[in-house]
Design an enzyme around this catalytic site. Sequence first.
Site, PDB file in Angstrom:
ATOM      1  CG  HIS A  19     -39.218   6.740  20.096  1.00 58.44           C
ATOM      2  ND1 HIS A  19     -39.079   8.087  19.862  1.00 58.44           N
ATOM      3  CD2 HIS A  19     -38.178   6.118  19.515  1.00 58.44           C
ATOM      4  CE1 HIS A  19     -37.947   8.645  19.574  1.00 58.44           C
ATOM      5  NE2 HIS A  19     -37.529   7.521  18.956  1.00 58.44           N
ATOM      6  CG  HIS A  42     -30.412   3.870  10.351  1.00 56.70           C
ATOM      7  ND1 HIS A  42     -30.020   2.756  10.289  1.00 56.70           N
ATOM      8  CD2 HIS A  42     -29.406   4.387   8.851  1.00 56.70           C
ATOM      9  CE1 HIS A  42     -29.880   2.284   9.554  1.00 56.70           C
ATOM     10  NE2 HIS A  42     -29.281   3.512   8.426  1.00 56.70           N
ATOM     11  CB  SER A 106     -33.902   5.390  19.281  1.00 58.82           C
ATOM     12  OG  SER A 106     -33.081   5.577  18.360  1.00 58.82           O
ATOM     13  CD  GLU A 124     -26.148   9.756  13.203  1.00 55.89           C
ATOM     14  OE1 GLU A 124     -27.369   8.715  12.937  1.00 55.89           O
ATOM     15  OE2 GLU A 124     -25.486  10.025  11.389  1.00 55.89           O
ATOM     16  CG  ASP A 152     -23.764   1.598   6.167  1.00 55.62           C
ATOM     17  OD1 ASP A 152     -24.561   1.453   6.164  1.00 55.62           O
ATOM     18  OD2 ASP A 152     -22.899   0.565   5.135  1.00 55.62           O
ATOM     19  N   GLY A 153     -24.510   1.088   9.901  1.00 51.62           N
ATOM     20  CA  GLY A 153     -25.512   0.677  10.173  1.00 51.62           C
ATOM     21  C   GLY A 153     -25.971  -0.591   9.639  1.00 51.62           C
ATOM     22  CG  ASP A 173     -35.305   5.145  12.868  1.00 50.88           C
ATOM     23  OD1 ASP A 173     -36.536   5.694  11.845  1.00 50.88           O
ATOM     24  OD2 ASP A 173     -35.370   5.698  13.443  1.00 50.88           O
TER      25      ASP A 173
END
Length: 299
Positions: A19, A42, A106, A124, A152-153, A173
């Site tokens: 971060h 994510h 995030s 997500e 699905d990212g 991530d």
Amino acid sequence: MFSYRHAFHAGNHADVLKHTVLIATLEHLLEKEAALTVVDTHAGAGLYRLDGDYAGTSGEAAEGVLRLLSEAKDAKTTPLPDALARYLAVVRDFNPKGGARIYPGSPFITHHLLREHDKLKLFELHPTDAHTLDANIAQLEAGRQIAVLREDGFGSATKFLPPPSRRALVLCDPSYEIKSDYARVLDFVSAALKRFATGTYAVWYPIIPRPEAHDLPRRLKTLATKAGKSWLHATLTVKSSKIVTDASGATHRPGLPASGMFLINPPYTLKALLEPALPQMAQRLGQDRHATSSLESGG
Ligand code: SAM
């Protein structure tokens, strides 16, 4: 699959690294007036309670953001480098009454910094976290500025690239619960770079004794170099990765000892900001004599 819940880890040393880099990167990208799109492949649940059951179970924040915050209050400690000070300032913005009961993930960190004309795309897949993320984001009443996708990212996020303004930051991530996540990161970044070569890409990864984890930054470096792109690689180690045997002979696997952030097309200002911040993170969050940090860049 899906045993990972970020709520157990929110605010730990890996989040401090991730971060801090995210905020420094965003603040540079937001200096230009043209709209920015942030794609968070994510996203997690978005907001976490550090006094809740999940965080309490692991206590990871106590050795991460909470330690930084309590040391920063102590007048005797040396002032924090800018990048770390900015990170703590953002965490404090979510806790106006002091302390850190709330930890922003995030999506909330990003939204906090974005301007009205910027966009945020959040992916997500975990059913519970996606539901919580939806509910948390709804409270922002941000309308079409934020899209939450239960997809699905790795598979879907490239559809937003390039964005109309041709300015984007992509944060990748994953939880690396399954070994194939490492290869999927590479495939994703490679496909994304082909669609949008000038985007900024930021990948978080765990540094653990596993060949795939060891290979990932090396392979990302090769990918960036072959594409003729600049890169930056920052790591933070807080303790040894060795399995410990106690007096009774029982063995204990340490929790996550280290992690890294690999960026392609990083802001040119990032290295100078992280140079003083990373050793401070290692010093303040270190748990044994193996604590250290590294920073390299190329391209
Ligand atoms: N980026 C968040 C932050 O910094 O606050 C933390 C994200 S957490 C490390 C990883 C998240 O990815 C988990 O919430 C997990 O449920 C989710 N996830 C796992 N596989 C996914 C996939 N293929 N697509 C989208 N999300 C996924």
